[in-house]
Write a protein that holds these residues in place. Structure first.
Motif, PDB file in Angstrom:
ATOM      1  N   GLY A 291       0.902  -1.112  -0.068  1.00 44.90           N
ATOM      2  CA  GLY A 291       0.037   0.000   0.026  1.00 44.90           C
ATOM      3  C   GLY A 291       0.911   1.388  -0.124  1.00 44.90           C
ATOM      4  O   GLY A 291       0.455   2.292  -0.870  1.00 44.90           O
ATOM      5  N   ILE A 292       1.993   1.338   0.732  1.00 41.72           N
ATOM      6  CA  ILE A 292       2.838   2.500   0.914  1.00 41.72           C
ATOM      7  C   ILE A 292       3.474   2.581  -0.666  1.00 41.72           C
ATOM      8  O   ILE A 292       3.640   3.684  -1.233  1.00 41.72           O
ATOM      9  N   GLY A 293       3.896   1.406  -1.219  1.00 40.67           N
ATOM     10  CA  GLY A 293       4.573   1.455  -2.671  1.00 40.67           C
ATOM     11  C   GLY A 293       3.514   2.067  -3.486  1.00 40.67           C
ATOM     12  O   GLY A 293       3.824   3.058  -4.455  1.00 40.67           O
ATOM     13  N   VAL A 294       2.303   1.679  -3.538  1.00 40.29           N
ATOM     14  CA  VAL A 294       1.066   2.182  -4.422  1.00 40.29           C
ATOM     15  C   VAL A 294       1.060   4.034  -4.084  1.00 40.29           C
ATOM     16  O   VAL A 294       1.050   4.708  -5.137  1.00 40.29           O
ATOM     17  N   ALA A 295       1.030   4.270  -2.914  1.00 39.25           N
ATOM     18  CA  ALA A 295       1.144   5.817  -2.517  1.00 39.25           C
ATOM     19  C   ALA A 295       2.202   6.454  -3.199  1.00 39.25           C
ATOM     20  O   ALA A 295       2.200   7.573  -3.591  1.00 39.25           O
ATOM     21  N   LEU A 296       3.326   5.999  -2.872  1.00 44.36           N
ATOM     22  CA  LEU A 296       4.758   6.763  -3.338  1.00 44.36           C
ATOM     23  C   LEU A 296       4.784   6.630  -4.731  1.00 44.36           C
ATOM     24  O   LEU A 296       5.494   7.536  -5.427  1.00 44.36           O
ATOM     25  N   GLU A 297       4.238   5.816  -5.416  1.00 47.24           N
ATOM     26  CA  GLU A 297       4.301   5.776  -7.216  1.00 47.24           C
ATOM     27  C   GLU A 297       3.347   6.565  -7.788  1.00 47.24           C
ATOM     28  O   GLU A 297       3.392   6.693  -8.830  1.00 47.24           O
ATOM     29  N   ALA A 298       2.284   6.958  -7.182  1.00 47.51           N
ATOM     30  CA  ALA A 298       1.094   7.899  -7.514  1.00 47.51           C
ATOM     31  C   ALA A 298       1.614   8.921  -8.134  1.00 47.51           C
ATOM     32  O   ALA A 298       2.336   9.735  -7.436  1.00 47.51           O
ATOM     33  N   LYS A 299       1.256   9.461  -9.186  1.00 48.13           N
ATOM     34  CA  LYS A 299       1.476  10.784  -9.724  1.00 48.13           C
ATOM     35  C   LYS A 299       0.589  11.726  -9.396  1.00 48.13           C
ATOM     36  O   LYS A 299       1.027  12.816  -8.935  1.00 48.13           O
ATOM     37  N   GLY A 300      -0.742  11.489  -9.520  1.00 46.43           N
ATOM     38  CA  GLY A 300      -1.797  12.488  -8.955  1.00 46.43           C
ATOM     39  C   GLY A 300      -1.508  12.793  -7.177  1.00 46.43           C
ATOM     40  O   GLY A 300      -1.548  11.880  -6.857  1.00 46.43           O
TER      41      GLY A 300
END
Length: 370
Positions: A291-300
């Motif tokens: 989940g943290i990785g998803v947040a860090l990779e998100a652009k918007g």
């Protein structure tokens, strides 16, 4: 590399995360099976069916764009607020609290649904707010109002644990949005100052006992400290490898209250020992890492804030429950996600995962070479 015979929509799913979720839930079903004395009923089979339905729902949600969730955040907030008001008017009682709505085919706890919804609403607010406004009063009072109103409705039920978890998710989004640190330090100081008032005026008598007894449960081992005392006995008696599957005594002889819901970790630890505890905590850690990785990779901006807030919401479930069953926090009725028996909490976690998968899908599309 995906196998050629696997359909692309299936191959595109985040299988590493799904394997973790399936492992946690499968282990939880084994614990529920044992807690029922070696029977699929009344807990393991309904829980498995419920999980299959909610997993399918989460996968469907993953095909929606994050923009859809941003647009639907405020309408969803209004619906859940209405449900919380209906709880006060016609809600069903359970365990001395009025927290549930009977909708015929389903019995739901609206306060649980507010956890992901408040994250989406606050994230959508800061996504629309100009960066130049982030340190002004206009960046503070709307999220406080959006969070404070449902928190008050949940506290009235009363449900302190859910209210704290919901507020924690919203505060995480506010912090990551860039609000000045001094605001959070000031809020913490103010909260510390009003603790005596909250304890003496707002908390019910049983909640006051929970707050004080967790420090010295042995002072009332057969009363207010019974849950924590029996939980510690169950966890400690498991040792390194546990007593063995179906061989627990604390839960099977009904010494451990709520051994299939709030105190299911103690039920597990007695039979599976420290090894089982490490497996479960490790699996949760991998899920949170994803989940943290998803947040860090998100652009918007919305995607980053929403992913971080939803991951934090799952973290609060895990951390508060584990601290509670180990006697490190008062008993506040927070279930262990994907493991404890119950529908509303599982629905909430699967909603969080469904939205996270949607954001992850966008992240992976943007990583692909054009």
């Amino acid at each position: 590399m995906a196998l050629a015979f696997v359909p692309q929509p299936i191959a595109d799913l985040p299988w590493k995360m799904l394997v973790i979720v399936l492992s946690i839930t499968g282990f939880g079903l084994l614990i529920l099976y044992s807690a029922a004395g070696g029977s699929l009923m009344p807990w393991a089979l309904p829980q498995g069916i419920r999980f299959a339905v909610f997993l399918a729902m989460a996968i469907v949600m993953s095909y929606l764009t994050p923009e859809r969730f941003k647009q639907g955040a405020l309408p969803a907030y209004a619906v859940v607020i209405l449900m919380l008001i209906l709880v006060e008017a016609i809600g069903a009682l359970g365990g001395g609290a009025q927290r549930w709505l009977n909708l015929g085919v389903i019995r739901i706890q609206p306060s649980e649904l507010m956890k992901p919804v408040i994250v989406l609403v606050v994230a959508a607010f800061y996504d629309r707010l100009p960066v130049s406004e982030i340190r002004k009063w206009n960046a503070i009072w709307p999220p406080l109002l959006l969070t404070g109103f449902p928190a008050a409705l949940i506290l009235v039920q009363p449900d302190l644990g859910t209210a704290l978890t919901m507020v924690g998710g919203a505060v995480t989004v506010m912090f990551l949005a860039g609000l000045p640190l001094r605001l959070f330090l000031g809020a913490a100081a103010a909260a510390a100052a009003v603790i005596p008032f909250v304890y003496t005026v707002l908390l019910e008598e049983y909640q006051q006992r929970r707050v004080t007894i967790f420090l010295t449960p042995e002072a009332d081992p057969l009363g207010a400290g019974y849950h924590i005392t029996q939980s510690k006995i169950a966890i400690g008696s498991g040792g390194l490898f546990g007593k063995g599957f179906l061989k627990g005594t604390q839960s099977h002889l009904d010494y451990l209250p709520e051994g299939h819901t709030d105190f299911i970790f103690a039920t597990m630890a007695e039979e599976w020992g420290l090894i089982g505890g490490i497996f479960l905590i490790g699996a949760f850690a991998l899920l949170l890492k994803w989940g943290i990785g998803v947040a860090l990779e998100a652009k918007g901006r919305f995607e980053r804030l929403a992913a971080a807030g939803l991951t934090t919401t799952i973290f609060f479930y895990i951390a508060i429950n584990l601290m509670m069953v180990m006697g490190l926090a008062p008993v506040v009725g927070i279930p262990l996600p994907l493991v404890s028996w119950g529908g509303s909490a599982m629905l909430t976690v699967m909603i969080c995962l469904g939205i996270l998968m949607s954001i992850d899908r966008v992240n992976r599309k943007e990583r692909r070479p054009r």
